[in-house]
Design a protein around this motif. Sequence first.
Motif, PDB file in Angstrom:
ATOM      1  N   ALA A 146       0.818  -1.214   0.000  1.00  0.00           N
ATOM      2  CA  ALA A 146       0.000   0.000   0.000  1.00  0.00           C
ATOM      3  C   ALA A 146       0.853   1.266   0.000  1.00  0.00           C
ATOM      4  N   ASN A 147       2.184   1.111  -0.114  1.00  0.00           N
ATOM      5  CA  ASN A 147       3.128   2.227  -0.172  1.00  0.00           C
ATOM      6  C   ASN A 147       3.086   3.103   1.087  1.00  0.00           C
ATOM      7  N   GLN A 168       3.099   4.796  -6.140  1.00  0.00           N
ATOM      8  CA  GLN A 168       1.784   5.245  -5.700  1.00  0.00           C
ATOM      9  C   GLN A 168       0.674   4.679  -6.569  1.00  0.00           C
ATOM     10  N   ALA A 169       0.914   4.625  -7.875  1.00  0.00           N
ATOM     11  CA  ALA A 169      -0.088   4.063  -8.783  1.00  0.00           C
ATOM     12  C   ALA A 169      -0.308   2.585  -8.489  1.00  0.00           C
ATOM     13  N   ALA A 171       0.206   1.128  -5.604  1.00  0.00           N
ATOM     14  CA  ALA A 171      -0.455   1.030  -4.300  1.00  0.00           C
ATOM     15  C   ALA A 171      -1.955   1.276  -4.426  1.00  0.00           C
ATOM     16  N   GLU A 172      -2.344   2.261  -5.219  1.00  0.00           N
ATOM     17  CA  GLU A 172      -3.756   2.564  -5.385  1.00  0.00           C
ATOM     18  C   GLU A 172      -4.480   1.423  -6.095  1.00  0.00           C
ATOM     19  N   ALA A 173      -3.849   0.874  -7.138  1.00  0.00           N
ATOM     20  CA  ALA A 173      -4.467  -0.243  -7.857  1.00  0.00           C
ATOM     21  C   ALA A 173      -4.563  -1.477  -6.956  1.00  0.00           C
ATOM     22  N   TYR A 174      -3.547  -1.674  -6.142  1.00  0.00           N
ATOM     23  CA  TYR A 174      -3.553  -2.837  -5.248  1.00  0.00           C
ATOM     24  C   TYR A 174      -4.655  -2.717  -4.207  1.00  0.00           C
ATOM     25  N   GLN A 175      -4.799  -1.552  -3.628  1.00  0.00           N
ATOM     26  CA  GLN A 175      -5.826  -1.365  -2.597  1.00  0.00           C
ATOM     27  C   GLN A 175      -7.242  -1.498  -3.161  1.00  0.00           C
ATOM     28  N   GLU A 176      -7.389  -1.240  -4.466  1.00  0.00           N
ATOM     29  CA  GLU A 176      -8.692  -1.442  -5.098  1.00  0.00           C
ATOM     30  C   GLU A 176      -9.112  -2.906  -5.032  1.00  0.00           C
ATOM     31  N   ARG A 179     -11.514  -3.874  -2.162  1.00  0.00           N
ATOM     32  CA  ARG A 179     -12.823  -3.243  -2.010  1.00  0.00           C
ATOM     33  C   ARG A 179     -13.937  -4.268  -1.863  1.00  0.00           C
TER      34      ARG A 179
END
Length: 255
Positions: A146-147, A168-169, A171-176, A179
């Motif tokens: 998640a960085n 960062q990109a 991390a954002e894609a991973y956290q998606e 959901r």
Amino acid sequence: MPRLPRLNLIDIPQHIVQVGHNNLPCFFDEEDYQFYLDSLRNAADQYRVDVHAYVLLPNLIQIIATPRVPDGISSMMQSLGRRYVQFVNHRYRRSGTLWAGRYKSSLIDSDSYLLTCYRYVESRPIYLGLVESMSEYPWSSFRHHANIEQSNVIKDHRLYLVLGKTPQARAEAYQELFRYRFDRRLLEYIAETIKLGQVLGGDVFKDKIEQISNQRVRPLKRGRPKKNTKIKVENAAVEAESEPDTKSVNLEAGA
């Protein structure tokens, strides 16, 4: 159902689980967790294993890793187990075993299941009610992915790296991916493959593993083998022809 023989194939990720003896705690404070992680990093470097994800829980550990040399993971786990048990026994003035036997593992079809296994491993603290948010748990690789903070234990797999062009990109894609809740059947499937040492993947991947390893990776079906119905029907027909006075023959009775 018995466990299948353990496979250690280079360049194929494995899901590794080791549980405390009688499900008792293996970690007692922060120093224990940190010592285990330091030892994991050293053993992984020594035996050329890429650790992609992990979680350390009070009474068990789970690791996703890829060996780069033959027997890399088995050597890493043996070295890590000995070192950590010696540390705990010395620190707490105890003796005897700490783990419930050898570690369990299953090969992962990375293209289909690797990031799913990341989620499975890193979400354990949530499912166990240890924290309300995965970012709150310091002893898993989620904070790395998640960085939030970088881990010197982790070597990112290509499937994580292609999630984005920047940290960062990615991390954002991973956290998606987190959901949506896990499907219960998928959770049970992953747990079962670990329990029985089966391969986590589809038929094409299992065919590949059987070809590489030259051994069976699918469990045998339970029960006695079924008799060949077609042969029995044909035999009944032959018997009917040899008895011309018989008006009818119940072929199904011989099936």
